[in-house]
Design a protein around this motif. Structure first.
Motif, mmCIF file in Angstrom:
data_model
loop_
_atom_site.group_PDB
_atom_site.id
_atom_site.type_symbol
_atom_site.label_atom_id
_atom_site.label_comp_id
_atom_site.label_asym_id
_atom_site.label_seq_id
_atom_site.Cartn_x
_atom_site.Cartn_y
_atom_site.Cartn_z
ATOM 1 N N SER B 252 0.832 -1.207 0.000
ATOM 2 C CA SER B 252 0.000 0.000 0.000
ATOM 3 C C SER B 252 0.867 1.259 0.000
ATOM 4 O O SER B 252 0.497 2.267 -0.590
ATOM 5 C CB SER B 252 -0.958 -0.013 1.194
ATOM 6 N N VAL B 253 2.029 1.188 0.671
ATOM 7 C CA VAL B 253 2.932 2.348 0.636
ATOM 8 C C VAL B 253 3.491 2.532 -0.777
ATOM 9 O O VAL B 253 3.580 3.651 -1.286
ATOM 10 C CB VAL B 253 4.087 2.188 1.653
ATOM 11 N N ALA B 254 3.844 1.416 -1.407
ATOM 12 C CA ALA B 254 4.361 1.491 -2.775
ATOM 13 C C ALA B 254 3.338 2.166 -3.685
ATOM 14 O O ALA B 254 3.674 2.910 -4.601
ATOM 15 C CB ALA B 254 4.703 0.104 -3.291
ATOM 16 N N ARG B 255 2.074 1.907 -3.404
ATOM 17 C CA ARG B 255 1.019 2.448 -4.244
ATOM 18 C C ARG B 255 0.697 3.901 -3.911
ATOM 19 O O ARG B 255 0.629 4.756 -4.766
ATOM 20 C CB ARG B 255 -0.243 1.583 -4.079
ATOM 21 N N PHE B 256 0.493 4.170 -2.613
ATOM 22 C CA PHE B 256 -0.053 5.485 -2.236
ATOM 23 C C PHE B 256 0.970 6.423 -1.622
ATOM 24 O O PHE B 256 0.672 7.590 -1.402
ATOM 25 C CB PHE B 256 -1.220 5.303 -1.250
ATOM 26 N N SER B 257 2.152 5.941 -1.310
ATOM 27 C CA SER B 257 3.250 6.760 -0.767
ATOM 28 C C SER B 257 2.935 7.401 0.579
ATOM 29 O O SER B 257 3.698 8.227 1.058
ATOM 30 C CB SER B 257 3.655 7.876 -1.739
ATOM 31 N N SER B 258 1.781 7.065 1.144
ATOM 32 C CA SER B 258 1.464 7.692 2.427
ATOM 33 C C SER B 258 0.624 6.760 3.286
ATOM 34 O O SER B 258 0.045 5.801 2.792
ATOM 35 C CB SER B 258 0.699 9.005 2.202
ATOM 36 N N VAL B 259 0.579 7.075 4.570
ATOM 37 C CA VAL B 259 -0.238 6.309 5.518
ATOM 38 C C VAL B 259 -0.914 7.281 6.454
ATOM 39 O O VAL B 259 -0.291 8.251 6.879
ATOM 40 C CB VAL B 259 0.630 5.412 6.444
ATOM 41 N N ASP B 260 -2.163 7.009 6.799
ATOM 42 C CA ASP B 260 -2.730 7.748 7.915
ATOM 43 C C ASP B 260 -2.918 6.777 9.067
ATOM 44 O O ASP B 260 -2.943 5.573 8.879
ATOM 45 C CB ASP B 260 -4.054 8.409 7.516
ATOM 46 N N ALA B 261 -3.061 7.353 10.243
ATOM 47 C CA ALA B 261 -3.018 6.539 11.457
ATOM 48 C C ALA B 261 -4.204 5.582 11.570
ATOM 49 O O ALA B 261 -4.198 4.682 12.391
ATOM 50 C CB ALA B 261 -2.956 7.435 12.682
ATOM 51 N N LEU B 262 -5.215 5.808 10.746
ATOM 52 C CA LEU B 262 -6.379 4.919 10.845
ATOM 53 C C LEU B 262 -6.390 3.856 9.747
ATOM 54 O O LEU B 262 -7.349 3.097 9.621
ATOM 55 C CB LEU B 262 -7.674 5.736 10.777
ATOM 56 N N ARG B 263 -5.320 3.827 8.945
ATOM 57 C CA ARG B 263 -5.233 2.851 7.857
ATOM 58 C C ARG B 263 -5.469 1.427 8.391
ATOM 59 O O ARG B 263 -4.833 0.984 9.336
ATOM 60 C CB ARG B 263 -3.851 2.936 7.207
ATOM 61 N N GLY B 264 -6.425 0.739 7.775
ATOM 62 C CA GLY B 264 -6.678 -0.652 8.158
ATOM 63 C C GLY B 264 -7.666 -0.818 9.290
ATOM 64 O O GLY B 264 -7.951 -1.935 9.702
ATOM 65 N N THR B 265 -8.224 0.285 9.796
ATOM 66 C CA THR B 265 -9.203 0.159 10.878
ATOM 67 C C THR B 265 -10.441 -0.600 10.381
ATOM 68 O O THR B 265 -10.963 -0.296 9.309
ATOM 69 C CB THR B 265 -9.635 1.547 11.385
ATOM 70 N N GLY B 266 -10.873 -1.565 11.127
ATOM 71 C CA GLY B 266 -12.066 -2.323 10.753
ATOM 72 C C GLY B 266 -11.796 -3.413 9.735
ATOM 73 O O GLY B 266 -12.677 -4.211 9.409
ATOM 74 N N MET B 267 -10.565 -3.448 9.255
ATOM 75 C CA MET B 267 -10.243 -4.412 8.209
ATOM 76 C C MET B 267 -10.326 -5.852 8.711
ATOM 77 O O MET B 267 -10.657 -6.756 7.948
ATOM 78 C CB MET B 267 -8.830 -4.148 7.718
ATOM 79 N N GLU B 268 -10.032 -6.056 9.998
ATOM 80 C CA GLU B 268 -10.013 -7.416 10.533
ATOM 81 C C GLU B 268 -11.362 -8.107 10.305
ATOM 82 O O GLU B 268 -11.413 -9.290 9.982
ATOM 83 C CB GLU B 268 -9.619 -7.435 12.012
#
Ligand SMILES: Nc1ncnc2c1ncn2[C@@H]1O[C@H](COP(=O)(O)OP(=O)(O)O)[C@@H](O)[C@H]1O
Ligand SMILES: [Mg+2]
Lengths: 256, 340
Positions: B252-268
């Motif tokens: 995802s970093v390779a794709r979007f070059s950025s992360v926010d602190a909520l990335r992946g919330t609820g994904m489980e």
């Protein structure tokens, strides 16, 4: 007399305050069928789980080929050549027959590739089908999940498996309990065949007639202790029944 | 002896069962005898539905969006499916995904080349998963509890180190830019997903380890008694789940070059949903990677399809929820058919 392959010396096993085995001595010899007899709850299953590496003895020694040893896990016991057909576990209902057949023994029928063993599906199916047929079990579709089989069929598969992987010690926990007369006769014939090939067989049962038919020697458990170990020639069926029920050769009620 | 008579009395019944002739399998039986049967039908139905009612569903851009949306979820679902088949859960994958993405950004910003960050983050994932696995198997605490704790912990760590702000790559990394390709209109991350799905579909069905995974999930005690190192198998499955969550973070970093602190919330939960829609049993010992992958694609199709139809995004959740329930009913039927 042939040398013992597996021996228990003064083995005890407790589950908390339940003392399932107390000071048990047992000798298993190649080319001999040992009948392990005892009433329900006498400790037969616990004893073979010790032999199979499922339980560790609370005290006492296990001797393999005369040398003190530990059977730390079922895998260790299996690697030594101890095969067990369990009464209550030993088969995975959701797996197909052929996958069950080779479970834990896959390396023998797999290609060794970098990082993994690749299963040879069609070869495994074929071998499993052949081994079942050898025991007189005709199930063509070895892709069936075991959950679809009857209790008797499941037991037969476990036995066919143990017979197929010719082990040094073959332990059968109540193998005939769920089988028809015809299948029972076949299984007992297999037990004899295994013995003739030099396998040490331990047959657990509370059916004295079956035991008397194939066993060379008997060890009778009574409330977790060995009541007596006797050759077939030196004991009658009635005396065995008494040993099972009262712990002695005499016919008397335990309660008095 | 009463016991003898009992045994003799039971015998004919058991004998009849052994000789029992089974009706030959019909083609329908074979078709429906696999864990992924339900989801294949569902995927076709969802696809036909949106192909009919959603304008531009066939356009390259929409297809790319479906595949892109599925990529991260899909990579993680492969690991979670593997773990669920082995009889365990991992609720921490969403947090680990977010945290690993942030760590990748931080590493690259501190001069670690992108090609080196990948193996580092994978090892990091293996370590996290092994910790989960050891806690669950050694202490015999339910995996829902351990990984719920892990979910909170890693999310907390992520929020703390980013202080809640999005972080991004300061300068593009050549290796990572190279991974962000597009071929035949298919976005790069999707190839990672397909790659891992293929590898693990192979591992589960064609290898000894795969056999052990199914056996352990089916009945750990029985598997152990047959010489399968059940604890080690489950710990490895935990490691795979966390490792793939970290790979998804990297991709995802390779794709979007950025992360926010909520990335992946609820994904489980979305992942569990995809895996269950894909035919896996929550009880372990039953399921398929192909099924899980299709489950992921269905979710992507519903997401994009509803947008194209101009339906409020609020309906997305409702649609997914409905899907889960319908899929669970169908899968129950398929499973019953294959085991009774
Ligand atoms: N895992 C266990 N935990 C506690 N008690 C056990 C366990 N396994 C067996 N026992 C107890 O040990 C005794 C002997 O049981 P078992 O070995 O199954 O007898 P058998 O096979 O001769 O019928 C029984 O009292 C049983 O309840
Ligand atoms: Mg028993």
């Amino acid at each position: 007399m042939t040398k013992a392959i597996l021996e228990l010396s003064n083995v005890s096993k407790s589950f908390g305050r339940v003392h399932s085995l107390r000071g048990v001595n047992l000798t298993v010899r190649p080319g001999e069928v040992l009948g392990l007899l005892g009433d329900n709850g006498a400790g037969k299953s616990t004893l073979i789980k010790v032999l199979a590496g499922v339980h560790q003895p609370t005290s006492g020694d296990i001797l393999w080929d005369g040398v003190k040893t530990n059977l730390d896990s079922p895998r260790v016991a299996m690697m030594r050549g101890i095969s067990v057909v369990y009464q209550d576990l030993g088969i995975i209902p959701l797996l197909s027959i052929w996958r069950n057949f080779f479970l834990g023994r896959e390396d023998e029928v797999s290609r060794k590739l970098p990082f993994h063993y690749q299963l040879r599906h069609s070869h495994m199916r074929e071998v499993a089908r052949g081994a079942l047929q050898n025991l007189g079990i005709h199930i063509d579709d070895v892709d069936l999940t075991v959950a679809k089989l009857s209790g008797g069929e499941r037991q037969s598969i476990a036995i066919a498996r143990a017979v197929h992987f010719q082990s040094k010690v073959l332990i059968l926990d109540e193998p005939t309990a769920a089988l028809s007369l015809k299948e029972t006769a076949k299984v007992l014939a297999y037990v004899r065949e295994a013995r003739n090939q030099g396998v040490a067989v331990v047959l657990i049962t509370h059916n004295i007639a079956h035991a008397y038919e194939v066993c060379d020697r008997f060890t009778v458990l009574f409330h977790g202790s060995v009541a007596e170990t006797a050759d077939r020639e030196s004991v009658t069926e009635q005396q065995l029944a008494n040993l099972i029920n009262t712990g002695t050769r005499e016919q008397r009620r335990i309660a008095v | 002896m009463t016991t003898q008579n009992q045994a003799a009395g039971q015998a004919p019944v058991a004998g009849a069962a052994i000789a029992r002739k089974r009706p030959p399998k019909t083609r329908m039986d074979k078709l429906l005898g696999r864990p992924e049967s339900g989801v294949i039908i569902a995927a076709i139905m969802v696809w036909v539905f949106f192909a009919t009612f959603a304008p531009h569903f066939f356009s390259a851009r929409v297809t790319a969006n479906v595949l892109l949306a599925g990529a991260s979820l899909g990579i993680i679902a492969v690991g979670v499916a593997t773990l669920m088949i082995a009889g365990q859960f991992d609720l921490s994958v969403g947090s680990v995904y977010g945290l690993s993405a942030a760590l990748v950004v931080l590493m690259v910003n501190h001069g670690v080349p992108g090609w080196a960050a990948l193996p580092i983050i994978m090892v990091f994932g293996v370590v996290l998963g092994t910790i989960n696995g050891l806690l669950v198997t050694r202490l015999e605490i339910h995996s829902l509890i351990i990984t719920l704790g892990a979910l909170m912990f890693y999310r907390g760590v992520l929020l703390a180190i980013t202080e809640g702000f999005p972080i991004r790559l300061k300068i593009p990394d050549p290796f990572m830019s190279m991974l962000d390709f597009e071929a035949f209109g298919i976005p790069g991350p999707f190839f990672w997903f397909i790659g891992f799905a293929a590898i693990f579909a192979y591992v589960l069905t064609r290898t000894r380890f795969g056999n052990w995974l199914f056996a352990t999930g089916g009945s750990p005690e029985a598997a152990r008694s047959m010489g399968v190192p059940a604890n080690r198998v489950q710990i490895t499955a935990f490691a795979v789940a966390s490792m793939l969550a970290c790979v998804a973070g990297y991709v995802s970093v390779a794709r979007f070059s950025s992360v926010d602190a909520l990335r992946g919330t609820g994904m489980e939960l979305e992942v569990v949903l995809a895996v269950v829609v894909g035919g896996a049993s929550l009880n372990g010992g039953y399921g398929s990677i192909i099924g899980a992958a299709l489950g992921v694609l269905i979710i992507g199709m519903i997401q994009q399809g509803l947008i194209l139809m101009g339906i409020s995004v609020y309906w997305y959740q409702a649609g997914i929820g409905l899907l889960l329930i319908v899929a669970a009913i169908v899968n129950q039927y398929v499973r019953k058919r294959s085991i009774s």
